[in-house]
Structures are given as C-alpha cells and as structure tokens.
Design a protein around this motif. Structure first.
Motif, PDB file in Angstrom:
ATOM      1  N   GLY A   1      -4.207   1.385   4.673  1.00 34.15           N
ATOM      2  CA  GLY A   1      -5.161   1.888   3.697  1.00 34.15           C
ATOM      3  C   GLY A   1      -4.713   3.222   3.126  1.00 34.15           C
ATOM      4  O   GLY A   1      -4.184   4.071   3.857  1.00 34.15           O
ATOM      5  N   LEU A   2      -4.920   3.395   1.827  1.00 35.48           N
ATOM      6  CA  LEU A   2      -4.605   4.646   1.141  1.00 35.48           C
ATOM      7  C   LEU A   2      -5.892   5.226   0.568  1.00 35.48           C
ATOM      8  O   LEU A   2      -6.643   4.520  -0.128  1.00 35.48           O
ATOM      9  N   LYS A   3      -6.145   6.492   0.850  1.00 36.99           N
ATOM     10  CA  LYS A   3      -7.326   7.162   0.332  1.00 36.99           C
ATOM     11  C   LYS A   3      -6.911   8.099  -0.787  1.00 36.99           C
ATOM     12  O   LYS A   3      -6.184   9.076  -0.567  1.00 36.99           O
ATOM     13  N   LEU A   4      -7.371   7.791  -2.002  1.00 35.70           N
ATOM     14  CA  LEU A   4      -7.009   8.564  -3.191  1.00 35.70           C
ATOM     15  C   LEU A   4      -8.279   9.111  -3.829  1.00 35.70           C
ATOM     16  O   LEU A   4      -8.876   8.488  -4.703  1.00 35.70           O
ATOM     17  N   LYS A   5      -8.715  10.265  -3.329  1.00 39.08           N
ATOM     18  CA  LYS A   5      -9.977  10.872  -3.753  1.00 39.08           C
ATOM     19  C   LYS A   5     -11.133   9.893  -3.513  1.00 39.08           C
ATOM     20  O   LYS A   5     -11.374   9.516  -2.377  1.00 39.08           O
ATOM     21  N   LYS A   6     -11.791   9.405  -4.571  1.00 34.69           N
ATOM     22  CA  LYS A   6     -12.925   8.493  -4.377  1.00 34.69           C
ATOM     23  C   LYS A   6     -12.508   7.033  -4.298  1.00 34.69           C
ATOM     24  O   LYS A   6     -13.340   6.155  -4.050  1.00 34.69           O
ATOM     25  N   PHE A   7     -11.224   6.771  -4.497  1.00 34.52           N
ATOM     26  CA  PHE A   7     -10.718   5.400  -4.421  1.00 34.52           C
ATOM     27  C   PHE A   7     -10.081   5.146  -3.060  1.00 34.52           C
ATOM     28  O   PHE A   7      -9.437   6.029  -2.486  1.00 34.52           O
ATOM     29  N   ASN A   8     -10.247   3.923  -2.561  1.00 37.25           N
ATOM     30  CA  ASN A   8      -9.520   3.459  -1.390  1.00 37.25           C
ATOM     31  C   ASN A   8      -8.760   2.194  -1.761  1.00 37.25           C
ATOM     32  O   ASN A   8      -9.349   1.263  -2.335  1.00 37.25           O
ATOM     33  N   VAL A   9      -7.492   2.151  -1.451  1.00 37.17           N
ATOM     34  CA  VAL A   9      -6.664   0.967  -1.667  1.00 37.17           C
ATOM     35  C   VAL A   9      -6.290   0.418  -0.298  1.00 37.17           C
ATOM     36  O   VAL A   9      -5.750   1.144   0.549  1.00 37.17           O
ATOM     37  N   ASP A  10      -6.576  -0.862  -0.066  1.00 39.34           N
ATOM     38  CA  ASP A  10      -6.340  -1.468   1.238  1.00 39.34           C
ATOM     39  C   ASP A  10      -5.538  -2.749   1.087  1.00 39.34           C
ATOM     40  O   ASP A  10      -5.777  -3.543   0.160  1.00 39.34           O
ATOM     41  N   MET A  11      -4.603  -2.963   2.004  1.00 40.32           N
ATOM     42  CA  MET A  11      -3.789  -4.178   2.029  1.00 40.32           C
ATOM     43  C   MET A  11      -3.764  -4.722   3.446  1.00 40.32           C
ATOM     44  O   MET A  11      -3.780  -3.950   4.421  1.00 40.32           O
ATOM     45  N   ALA A  12      -3.719  -6.047   3.566  1.00 37.84           N
ATOM     46  CA  ALA A  12      -3.684  -6.678   4.878  1.00 37.84           C
ATOM     47  C   ALA A  12      -2.896  -7.973   4.801  1.00 37.84           C
ATOM     48  O   ALA A  12      -2.823  -8.623   3.751  1.00 37.84           O
ATOM     49  N   LEU A  13      -2.306  -8.344   5.924  1.00 40.47           N
ATOM     50  CA  LEU A  13      -1.624  -9.621   6.059  1.00 40.47           C
ATOM     51  C   LEU A  13      -2.137 -10.262   7.337  1.00 40.47           C
ATOM     52  O   LEU A  13      -1.955  -9.724   8.432  1.00 40.47           O
ATOM     53  N   ALA A  14      -2.793 -11.406   7.196  1.00 44.12           N
ATOM     54  CA  ALA A  14      -3.393 -12.077   8.344  1.00 44.12           C
ATOM     55  C   ALA A  14      -2.847 -13.492   8.459  1.00 44.12           C
ATOM     56  O   ALA A  14      -2.612 -14.160   7.453  1.00 44.12           O
ATOM     57  N   ASN A  15      -2.662 -13.937   9.689  1.00 45.89           N
ATOM     58  CA  ASN A  15      -2.190 -15.289   9.949  1.00 45.89           C
ATOM     59  C   ASN A  15      -3.390 -16.174  10.253  1.00 45.89           C
ATOM     60  O   ASN A  15      -4.026 -16.035  11.293  1.00 45.89           O
ATOM     61  N   GLN A  16      -3.705 -17.108   9.348  1.00 44.87           N
ATOM     62  CA  GLN A  16      -4.803 -18.048   9.550  1.00 44.87           C
ATOM     63  C   GLN A  16      -4.214 -19.404   9.909  1.00 44.87           C
ATOM     64  O   GLN A  16      -3.405 -19.958   9.162  1.00 44.87           O
ATOM     65  N   TYR A  17      -4.617 -19.943  11.054  1.00 47.91           N
ATOM     66  CA  TYR A  17      -3.930 -21.103  11.604  1.00 47.91           C
ATOM     67  C   TYR A  17      -4.035 -22.334  10.716  1.00 47.91           C
ATOM     68  O   TYR A  17      -3.182 -23.218  10.758  1.00 47.91           O
ATOM     69  N   GLN A  18      -5.044 -22.436   9.846  1.00 44.46           N
ATOM     70  CA  GLN A  18      -5.161 -23.586   8.963  1.00 44.46           C
ATOM     71  C   GLN A  18      -4.472 -23.360   7.619  1.00 44.46           C
ATOM     72  O   GLN A  18      -4.025 -24.304   6.981  1.00 44.46           O
ATOM     73  N   LEU A  19      -4.394 -22.091   7.197  1.00 43.23           N
ATOM     74  CA  LEU A  19      -3.917 -21.797   5.850  1.00 43.23           C
ATOM     75  C   LEU A  19      -2.672 -20.930   5.816  1.00 43.23           C
ATOM     76  O   LEU A  19      -2.221 -20.535   4.749  1.00 43.23           O
ATOM     77  N   GLY A  20      -2.097 -20.632   6.975  1.00 41.88           N
ATOM     78  CA  GLY A  20      -0.880 -19.843   7.003  1.00 41.88           C
ATOM     79  C   GLY A  20      -1.142 -18.359   6.818  1.00 41.88           C
ATOM     80  O   GLY A  20      -2.260 -17.875   7.004  1.00 41.88           O
ATOM     81  N   TYR A  21      -0.085 -17.623   6.448  1.00 42.98           N
ATOM     82  CA  TYR A  21      -0.217 -16.183   6.245  1.00 42.98           C
ATOM     83  C   TYR A  21      -0.932 -15.912   4.922  1.00 42.98           C
ATOM     84  O   TYR A  21      -0.600 -16.497   3.892  1.00 42.98           O
ATOM     85  N   THR A  22      -1.910 -15.025   4.983  1.00 40.58           N
ATOM     86  CA  THR A  22      -2.735 -14.731   3.822  1.00 40.58           C
ATOM     87  C   THR A  22      -2.681 -13.243   3.500  1.00 40.58           C
ATOM     88  O   THR A  22      -3.261 -12.428   4.225  1.00 40.58           O
ATOM     89  N   PRO A  23      -1.993 -12.849   2.444  1.00 41.46           N
ATOM     90  CA  PRO A  23      -2.030 -11.446   2.018  1.00 41.46           C
ATOM     91  C   PRO A  23      -3.329 -11.147   1.273  1.00 41.46           C
ATOM     92  O   PRO A  23      -3.849 -11.994   0.531  1.00 41.46           O
ATOM     93  N   GLN A  24      -3.860  -9.966   1.506  1.00 40.83           N
ATOM     94  CA  GLN A  24      -5.093  -9.536   0.835  1.00 40.83           C
ATOM     95  C   GLN A  24      -4.901  -8.150   0.248  1.00 40.83           C
ATOM     96  O   GLN A  24      -4.193  -7.308   0.828  1.00 40.83           O
ATOM     97  N   PHE A  25      -5.550  -7.920  -0.871  1.00 41.06           N
ATOM     98  CA  PHE A  25      -5.503  -6.617  -1.529  1.00 41.06           C
ATOM     99  C   PHE A  25      -6.925  -6.215  -1.899  1.00 41.06           C
ATOM    100  O   PHE A  25      -7.673  -6.995  -2.480  1.00 41.06           O
ATOM    101  N   GLY A  26      -7.319  -5.002  -1.526  1.00 39.29           N
ATOM    102  CA  GLY A  26      -8.670  -4.528  -1.803  1.00 39.29           C
ATOM    103  C   GLY A  26      -8.682  -3.171  -2.472  1.00 39.29           C
ATOM    104  O   GLY A  26      -7.785  -2.341  -2.275  1.00 39.29           O
ATOM    105  N   LEU A  27      -9.706  -2.950  -3.286  1.00 34.95           N
ATOM    106  CA  LEU A  27      -9.903  -1.679  -3.977  1.00 34.95           C
ATOM    107  C   LEU A  27     -11.372  -1.326  -3.911  1.00 34.95           C
ATOM    108  O   LEU A  27     -12.236  -2.151  -4.229  1.00 34.95           O
ATOM    109  N   SER A  28     -11.678  -0.121  -3.467  1.00 37.81           N
ATOM    110  CA  SER A  28     -13.069   0.312  -3.381  1.00 37.81           C
ATOM    111  C   SER A  28     -13.242   1.690  -4.014  1.00 37.81           C
ATOM    112  O   SER A  28     -12.284   2.466  -4.110  1.00 37.81           O
TER     113      SER A  28
END
Length: 268
Positions: free
Chosen positions: A238-265
C-alpha cells in the motif's frame, strides 16, 4: 476456450452462487484475515468495522482472474460518519463476464456503544444473470460486532447471510453462501498489525486465515497472508499519498488461479 470458461462458471453457479464479497486489495493482501479489522473495506468484511473511519471515504477495486482476462471483478465502497457514534455505508460488487453476471448491492450501518464496542448491520440485494437461463434476485443480511479488549488487541464477530437465503428463480437453483467468522487483531506497535480469522462456511470445512501488515515507511506498507483450507497465499503493498491510498495485492484462489487486484481510496 470462451465456451469452456462459461460452462465452468455455470457449473459453479449450479453448485453454489458465486455471491462475491470482495474485501479490496488491502484485506486481500492479508488473505482476508479481516473480521477484526477496521476501515472502509470492512463494509464487505464485517460492517461493524466502518466505525473505525474518521472521515468520509470512498474506495474502488478491480480484479482480473487468471482463468480469463474477460472474467473480472469491480467493487466500490463508500462510508461516512454520522455524528460521533453512527456510521453508514454503501457497497457495490460486480463479478463475471458478458454471459454471466453476479451483482451485489449493500447498505450498511454501524454504531459505537462506548469506546470499546461497535455493532454493524448490512442489507444486501443480489442479482444473478446467465445468458439463455434468465435472471434471479435475492436479499440477505450481514451482522457484525467489534470489541476492543485493549489498545493493542481487538476481536471481531461476523455473520454472513445467517438466514441462508437463496435465489428465488426456478430456473436458477443456486444458494447464497452463509458463514460465521471470528477474528483477532493485534497491534504490538505502530509498524505492525497481526490478524487472524477463523471462518466456518455452513457447507464447508473450517478455514483459518493469518495476515500481517508491516508499515515499512510512513508512505509504504507491506502485506502478506495465508489461509489453511484450502491452502492459499497472498501478498500486497500500500502507498499513502496524502488523502489517497493506492493498494495492490496478488492472491492465489484455488478455483480461479492467481488474481491480481488494484485498489484506490480517498479520504475526504
């Protein structure tokens, strides 16, 4: 490949609705060990946790599944304080592709009782659409509670669809998942957050999740997590840029494989 993919997802939907409850890249990076965590994404993890926000927040999340670039997930959550003890939130989750769409819209409320206890309630509308098979809708409720045992230790309890609601259509005989989660969060310092969540799906085995967040710098956080049944791993940052947060994740889901995610708040 496209038809094979659709048949696979349709098979899953016949066994159990894929009622998506994405908890965002922040919690995904910790394997969703989130029942005792607090924040805007708690709206999808334990509605009592939105009592931890201090100002209105909005967050977006996008996930693409390894199985196909067409199979994706979009999520939006918004939460705001109403006075000092009441909180409200809205969540919108969409999962699928052109032939298959699972949409969930939720409205949640949380209330603080003193400084230690928070209780949350969330109502959800579900809609499942499958080409050539029609459309079906349903409603469900989520209940949650957080209790702060001390400054360092908090516990959380979350009931997802405890009344075991199903889709109403005769052509789409699918049920919504129901589960009970018990979580623990431990913050030994300002730099480290340890969390665990024990989840019992009403139709599955117990799953134990562990997560870690390490605030390496004021603007940079590293995350990791594992879950037991099935064994899965995740990582994120996660990166905190003043009032913005940028988040990235990589999760292994056994039915759907590796799932990259990108979030912005954004915190207002």
């Amino acid at each position: 490949m496209h038809k094979l993919l659709f048949c696979f997802i349709f098979f899953l939907s016949l066994q159990q609705a894929v009622a998506q409850n994405n908890q965002g890249a922040v919690f995904a990076g910790m394997s969703n060990a989130s029942a005792a965590q607090k924040g805007v994404w708690s709206l999808n993890a334990n509605p009592a946790g939105i009592s931890g926000i201090k100002s209105p927040q909005i967050a977006l999340n996008h996930a693409v599944h390894q199985l196909s670039n067409e199979l994706s997930e979009q999520n939006l959550v918004f939460a705001l304080p109403i006075g000092s003890r009441d909180f409200a939130g809205l969540s919108i989750n969409r999962f699928g592709l052109s032939e298959y769409n699972d949409i969930k819209v939720g409205v949640g409320f949380a209330k603080k009782f003193g400084e230690a206890l928070s209780i949350g309630l969330k109502g959800n509308f579900h809609q499942l659409s499958i080409s050539n098979y029609g459309r079906s809708a349903s409603f469900s409720l989520d209940l949650g509670a957080n209790y702060q045992l001390s400054k360092e230790i908090g516990i959380g309890l979350y009931l997802h669809n405890p009344t075991v609601q199903n889709y109403s259509s005769k052509t789409l005989k699918t049920q919504l998942p129901s589960s009970l989660a018990l979580g623990l969060a431990y913050e030994p310092s300002d730099k480290i957050v340890l969390s665990s969540t024990l989840v019992k799906d009403f139709d599955e085995k117990l799953d134990l999740k562990f997560g870690l967040t390490y605030h390496l710098l004021e603007v940079l956080s590293l995350r990791g997590g594992i879950s037991a049944k099935p064994f899965q791993q995740s990582c994120g940052l996660g990166l905190k840029l003043k009032k913005f947060n940028v988040d990235m994740a990589l999760a292994n889901q056994y039915q759907l494989g590796y799932t990259p995610q990108f979030g912005l708040s954004y915190a207002f």
